[in-house]
Design a protein around this motif. Structure first.
Motif, PDB file in Angstrom:
ATOM      1  N   TYR A  46       2.055   3.798  -3.536  1.00  0.00           N
ATOM      2  CA  TYR A  46       2.656   4.079  -2.234  1.00  0.00           C
ATOM      3  C   TYR A  46       3.475   2.826  -1.902  1.00  0.00           C
ATOM      4  O   TYR A  46       3.048   1.705  -2.235  1.00  0.00           O
ATOM      5  CB  TYR A  46       1.544   4.316  -1.203  1.00  0.00           C
ATOM      6  CG  TYR A  46       2.058   4.830   0.118  1.00  0.00           C
ATOM      7  CD1 TYR A  46       2.479   6.149   0.247  1.00  0.00           C
ATOM      8  CD2 TYR A  46       2.134   3.987   1.224  1.00  0.00           C
ATOM      9  CE1 TYR A  46       2.973   6.622   1.457  1.00  0.00           C
ATOM     10  CE2 TYR A  46       2.616   4.462   2.439  1.00  0.00           C
ATOM     11  CZ  TYR A  46       3.037   5.771   2.548  1.00  0.00           C
ATOM     12  OH  TYR A  46       3.518   6.232   3.745  1.00  0.00           O
ATOM     13  N   ALA A 135      -5.046   0.992   4.191  1.00  0.00           N
ATOM     14  CA  ALA A 135      -4.060   1.650   5.054  1.00  0.00           C
ATOM     15  C   ALA A 135      -3.482   0.715   6.116  1.00  0.00           C
ATOM     16  O   ALA A 135      -2.284   0.747   6.398  1.00  0.00           O
ATOM     17  CB  ALA A 135      -4.701   2.865   5.721  1.00  0.00           C
ATOM     18  N   ASN A 138      -1.217  -1.862   4.558  1.00  0.00           N
ATOM     19  CA  ASN A 138      -0.092  -1.121   3.992  1.00  0.00           C
ATOM     20  C   ASN A 138       0.890  -0.711   5.101  1.00  0.00           C
ATOM     21  O   ASN A 138       2.101  -0.860   4.971  1.00  0.00           O
ATOM     22  CB  ASN A 138      -0.619   0.108   3.226  1.00  0.00           C
ATOM     23  CG  ASN A 138       0.320   0.567   2.123  1.00  0.00           C
ATOM     24  OD1 ASN A 138      -0.101   0.952   1.031  1.00  0.00           O
ATOM     25  ND2 ASN A 138       1.620   0.547   2.374  1.00  0.00           N
ATOM     26  N   TRP A 175       0.416   8.271   3.535  1.00  0.00           N
ATOM     27  CA  TRP A 175      -0.406   7.338   2.744  1.00  0.00           C
ATOM     28  C   TRP A 175      -1.697   8.029   2.322  1.00  0.00           C
ATOM     29  O   TRP A 175      -2.138   7.914   1.176  1.00  0.00           O
ATOM     30  CB  TRP A 175      -0.712   6.090   3.586  1.00  0.00           C
ATOM     31  CG  TRP A 175      -1.650   5.108   2.928  1.00  0.00           C
ATOM     32  CD1 TRP A 175      -1.299   4.038   2.147  1.00  0.00           C
ATOM     33  CD2 TRP A 175      -3.102   5.123   2.994  1.00  0.00           C
ATOM     34  NE1 TRP A 175      -2.436   3.382   1.715  1.00  0.00           N
ATOM     35  CE2 TRP A 175      -3.546   4.024   2.226  1.00  0.00           C
ATOM     36  CE3 TRP A 175      -4.038   5.938   3.624  1.00  0.00           C
ATOM     37  CZ2 TRP A 175      -4.913   3.722   2.071  1.00  0.00           C
ATOM     38  CZ3 TRP A 175      -5.391   5.645   3.470  1.00  0.00           C
ATOM     39  CH2 TRP A 175      -5.815   4.552   2.699  1.00  0.00           C
TER      40      TRP A 175
END
Ligand code: A3P
Length: 297
Positions: A46, A135, A138, A175
């Motif tokens: 990702y 997450a 990110n 995500w």
């Protein structure tokens, strides 16, 4: 004197169920019919999970000893082509770059969700490395990237950005869907090595050993030392071949590509309320998976 066309921020649209921008979908037919070779290595992530980091480590593992010229004059995005990319400002798309690569194995970068990977990779049983990042970090890293990358959709303010992240309205989609579908793929495809950014930060030597063993490589002590030094955040930040300073679409004054390289930087941006709401929503979205992330180490 011809002025270069100013890059235009692209609009997000639905592409086969995944939010996308033109420069990653316009080459679709060509990408889907790409013929992978059995020794091709696909690096899938990702966006902002540490793609460049793992790409550079692979490049050093395979080519670190081969030529000094490669290491000092060819930027990482030419050594490890971005398969689905077709930037209007560049005349060569990812597939063209790949087809011209003189070295093997070919190291190939993609941000595609697993269902978009061209079928020849599966048919050829290619080695695939998936790198994932928690997450929260990110999302923060992606926010700063969207601010500085002039083809990405406008980032807007942080609170609206975080909401869109939670809704999966990001380039390359959600995500949550991305990390989960790739994780699930491991059950049926064994040539897939799933790695975590947090593990790399914790112990890079251990992760390079695991990676080498997956790839069937055994670097000498000296080679390994060279990799661990080269792949240090500060060194990659200084290295013009890895820091993306040569890419005109990016405005490093807004935020450098090699920004912080930390686990837990999200704490500087998430408010307490945002964190609480995020955690609740996360639990819901991740309830059916065995996949576990660390938000701090
Ligand atoms: P931050 O924005 O949190 O600093 P990608 O390559 O997928 O675009 O990911 C970029 C993120 O990886 C950035 O995160 C960048 O700083 C981080 N990164 C790149 N090289 C790194 C390294 N050697 N060590 C730690 N983090 C690194």
């Amino acid at each position: 004197f011809k002025k270069m066309a100013a890059p235009v921020r692209e609009e997000l649209f639905d592409f086969q169920g995944v939010p996308m921008i033109n420069c990653f979908s316009s080459n679709w037919e060509k990408v889907q019919s790409f013929q992978a070779r059995p020794d091709d290595i696909l690096i899938a992530t990702y966006p902002k999970a540490g793609t460049t980091w793992v790409s550079y480590i692979l490049d050093l593992l395979y080519f670190g000893q081969s030529s000094l010229e490669r290491q000092t004059s060819i930027p990482i995005y030419e050594r490890v082509p971005f398969m689905e990319s077709a930037f209007p400002s560049m005349d060569t798309g990812g597939i063209d770059l790949l087809e011209k690569l003189p070295t093997s194995p070919r190291l190939i970068k993609t941000h595609f969700p697993v269902q978009f990977v061209p079928k020849s990779f599966w048919e050829q049983n290619c080695k695939i490395i998936y790198m994932a990042r928690n997450a929260k970090d990110n999302a923060v890293s992606y926010f700063h990237f969207d601010r500085m990358n002039r083809v990405q959709p406008e980032a807007g303010d942080w609170s609206s950005y975080l909401r869109r992240f939670m809704e999966g309205k990001m380039v390359f989609g959600s995500w949550y869907d991305h990390v989960n579908a790739w994780w699930k793929k491991k059950e049926t495809y064994s040539n897939l090595h799933y790695m975590f950014y947090e593990d790399m930060i914790e112990d890079l030597g251990r992760e390079v050993d695991r990676l080498s063993s997956f790839l069937g490589l055994s670097p000498s002590a000296e080679e390994k030392e060279n990799i661990l030094t080269g792949a240090k955040f500060d060194n990659m930040k200084k290295n013009k071949m890895t820091n993306y300073s040569t890419v005109l679409l990016m405005d490093h004054k807004v935020s450098p590509f090699m920004r912080k390289g930390k686990v837990g930087d999200w704490k500087n941006l998430f408010t307490e309320a945002q964190n609480k709401e995020f955690d609740q929503d996360y639990k819901q979205k991740m309830k059916n998976t065995t996949l576990q992330f660390r938000n701090e180490i």
